[in-house]
Design an enzyme around this catalytic site. Structure first.
Site, PDB file in Angstrom:
ATOM      1  N   VAL A  78       2.853 -24.453  27.963  1.00 24.14           N
ATOM      2  CA  VAL A  78       1.477 -24.384  27.479  1.00 24.14           C
ATOM      3  C   VAL A  78       1.495 -24.574  25.970  1.00 24.14           C
ATOM      4  O   VAL A  78       2.228 -23.885  25.259  1.00 24.14           O
ATOM      5  CB  VAL A  78       0.818 -23.030  27.827  1.00 24.14           C
ATOM      6  CG1 VAL A  78      -0.541 -22.895  27.149  1.00 24.14           C
ATOM      7  CG2 VAL A  78       0.676 -22.886  29.333  1.00 24.14           C
ATOM      8  N   ALA A 123       3.182 -22.532  21.144  1.00 23.44           N
ATOM      9  CA  ALA A 123       3.404 -22.951  22.531  1.00 23.44           C
ATOM     10  C   ALA A 123       4.293 -21.927  23.220  1.00 23.44           C
ATOM     11  O   ALA A 123       4.855 -21.039  22.571  1.00 23.44           O
ATOM     12  CB  ALA A 123       4.070 -24.320  22.567  1.00 23.44           C
ATOM     13  N   LYS A 124       4.403 -22.027  24.508  1.00 26.71           N
ATOM     14  CA  LYS A 124       5.361 -21.209  25.251  1.00 26.71           C
ATOM     15  C   LYS A 124       5.654 -21.928  26.545  1.00 26.71           C
ATOM     16  O   LYS A 124       4.829 -22.689  27.055  1.00 26.71           O
ATOM     17  CB  LYS A 124       4.751 -19.831  25.555  1.00 26.71           C
ATOM     18  CG  LYS A 124       5.785 -18.767  25.801  1.00 26.71           C
ATOM     19  CD  LYS A 124       6.320 -18.227  24.490  1.00 26.71           C
ATOM     20  CE  LYS A 124       7.414 -17.209  24.696  1.00 26.71           C
ATOM     21  NZ  LYS A 124       7.798 -16.562  23.420  1.00 26.71           N
ATOM     22  N   GLY A 125       6.863 -21.687  27.078  1.00 26.72           N
ATOM     23  CA  GLY A 125       7.227 -22.302  28.350  1.00 26.72           C
ATOM     24  C   GLY A 125       7.912 -21.292  29.230  1.00 26.72           C
ATOM     25  O   GLY A 125       8.259 -20.197  28.783  1.00 26.72           O
TER      26      GLY A 125
END
Ligand code: NAD
Length: 434
Positions: A78, A123-125
């Protein structure tokens, strides 16, 4: 236009929206975003832009397991915002990973980068998996599959992953390699948190703990606490907590209590932190059986008679249940989200200063940024240069937030969000939408 009851909202007496006491970090983050946006007088257009993520990607990752079967994993990335620059954020491997969690953590990264004024968006995943039940080969294939599935998302100028829960330098090396192979050229700036030989930065391992130490010292200065006469309790004795404790001890602070998952340990003469770290390293990462201090109930640590408490373990540990019993004058949040939004009100009432997570633990992302800068330059900085530059960024950021807290007459946490949101909002106004 500021709402009439802003002061009550800001101080936490009135919640902007009903919040359960057991909050999820996303709700806590959103409620503070909302309060800070009101205090700033953020217009609706920008509020709506920043309220939801810019991009959400979900992928299915078929991976051949060691027994020859094929398992399909779900992976996420995201991007909350790329307004300040390429987005930055870790990749988490855990069974609890889901899109909502990743969305919350991505927004958090936007504020964290913006508050220390580094030119990154957030962001992050994550991948829903249990890395503890997978072989090294399975984790490697999964990591490479994820990287290739995200090949058009990641990029040294687009979106730059980093380690998070369940991932570390090993996974970053595989990501960097998979990405580089796909493009036929080495692109080490595409991820940070790499092993040193692959372009990792000196000082990265202790960076978050070091940033916590710098924040603690600057806050003590504001509160006129002499570090040589100060006492401190640290919850969590992992990467962040142990390094913060060690660096504070080196600067004269007496660390009289530490804790980890095995329990809490207290010594009113001060715990020898080097000794405690050596013990932990030889004891499978656990403080269990440590004899340099006496055992106390774990829940007592945060309410001890000390000047400073540093929650550096996990989220939601300071709640309405224990906030009124806190005796410290200063809370420095090493962990992400250790204080629930409802507990903020009690802490503010008691006049306790909080160095909030998005500020106090931003040392890690700051040195990640330095890693990226060094990779782009094709040059390696010394540990001294990394530390000096990080210390400066942490100090300046603290001062900015402190100034905003005086200017807007709000607690430090809301001030940190104000500084961060203002930075992103001003940039957005110049850049514009369509
Ligand atoms: P870590 O795994 O190295 O250490 C966590 C420590 O907390 C361990 O000592 C563990 O035993 C202890 N712990 C776990 N549950 C506990 C409990 N209930 N009570 C007391 N201790 C408990 O993790 P870390 O990297 O030090 O991260 C700690 C926190 O800091 C997390 O919230 C993380 O998100 C945040 N953080 C870490 C970094 C980083 O660079 N490592 C950066 C920013 C924020």
């Amino acid at each position: 236009m500021l709402p009439k009851n802003l002061n009550e909202i800001v101080m936490g007496y009135i919640e902007p929206a009903p919040i359960k006491d057991k909050e999820n970090p996303f709700e806590s983050m959103m409620s503070r975003f909302h309060i800070a946006s009101q205090a700033l007088g953020l217009d609706d257009e920008v509020y709506n832009v920043l309220k939801s993520p810019a991009k959400q990607v979900v992928v299915s990752l078929p991976v051949t397991m060691d027994d020859g079967s094929i398992e399909v994993f779900e992976g996420y990335r995201v991007i909350h915002s790329s307004i300040l620059g390429p987005s930055k954020g870790g990749v988490r491997y855990d069974m609890g990973v889901n899109l909502d969690e990743v969305k919350a953590l991505a927004a958090w990264m936007t504020w964290k980068c913006a508050v220390v004024d580094i030119p990154y968006g957030g962001a992050k995943g994550g991948i829903t998996c249990n890395p503890r039940q997978m072989s090294k080969g399975e984790i490697e294939r999964l990591t490479r599959a994820y990287t290739i599935a995200m090949i058009e998302i990641f990029g040294q100028d687009r979106d730059i992953p980093a380690p998070d829960m369940g991932t570390g330098p090993r996974e970053m090396a595989w990501m960097m390699d998979a990405y580089s192979k796909a493009y036929g050229t080495t692109v080490n700036a595409v991820v940070t948190g790499k092993p040193l030989v692959l372009g990792g930065s000196l000082g990265r391992v202790e960076a978050t703990g070091r940033g916590v130490m710098v924040s603690t010292l600057v806050a003590m200065e504001k509160l006129k606490i002499n570090p040589y006469h100060a006492t401190c309790a640290v919850q969590g004795f992992g990467n962040v907590g142990a390094n913060a404790a060690m660096l504070l001890e080196e600067r004269g602070v007496k660390v009289i209590a530490i804790s980890d998952i095995s329990g809490a340990y207290y010594n009113n003469k001060g715990i020898n932190i080097r000794e405690a770290m050596d013990y932990r390293n030889q004891n499978n990462g656990s403080m269990s059986g440590f004899t340099g201090a006496e055992s106390i109930p774990a829940e007592d640590l945060l309410t001890l008679e000390v000047d400073v408490i540093i929650p550096a373990a996990k989220e939601d540990v300071i709640t309405t249940q224990n906030a009124s019993d806190i005796k410290a004058k200063l809370i420095v949040e090493g962990a992400n989200g250790p204080t629930s939004a409802n507990a903020d009100a009690i802490i503010n009432d008691k006049g306790i200063m909080v160095a909030p997570d998005i500020l106090a633990n931003a040392g890690g992302v700051t040195v990640s940024y330095f890693e990226w800068v060094q990779n782009r330059l094709g040059y390696k900085w010394t540990r001294e240069r990394v530390n000096r530059r990080m210390d400066r960024i942490m100090k300046e950021s603290f001062e900015r937030v402190y100034k905003a807290s005086l200017e807007y007459d709000v607690p430090m946490r809301i001030a940190a969000y104000i500084v961060a949101i203002d930075n992103v909002a001003q940039t957005y106004k110049y850049r514009g939408g369509y």
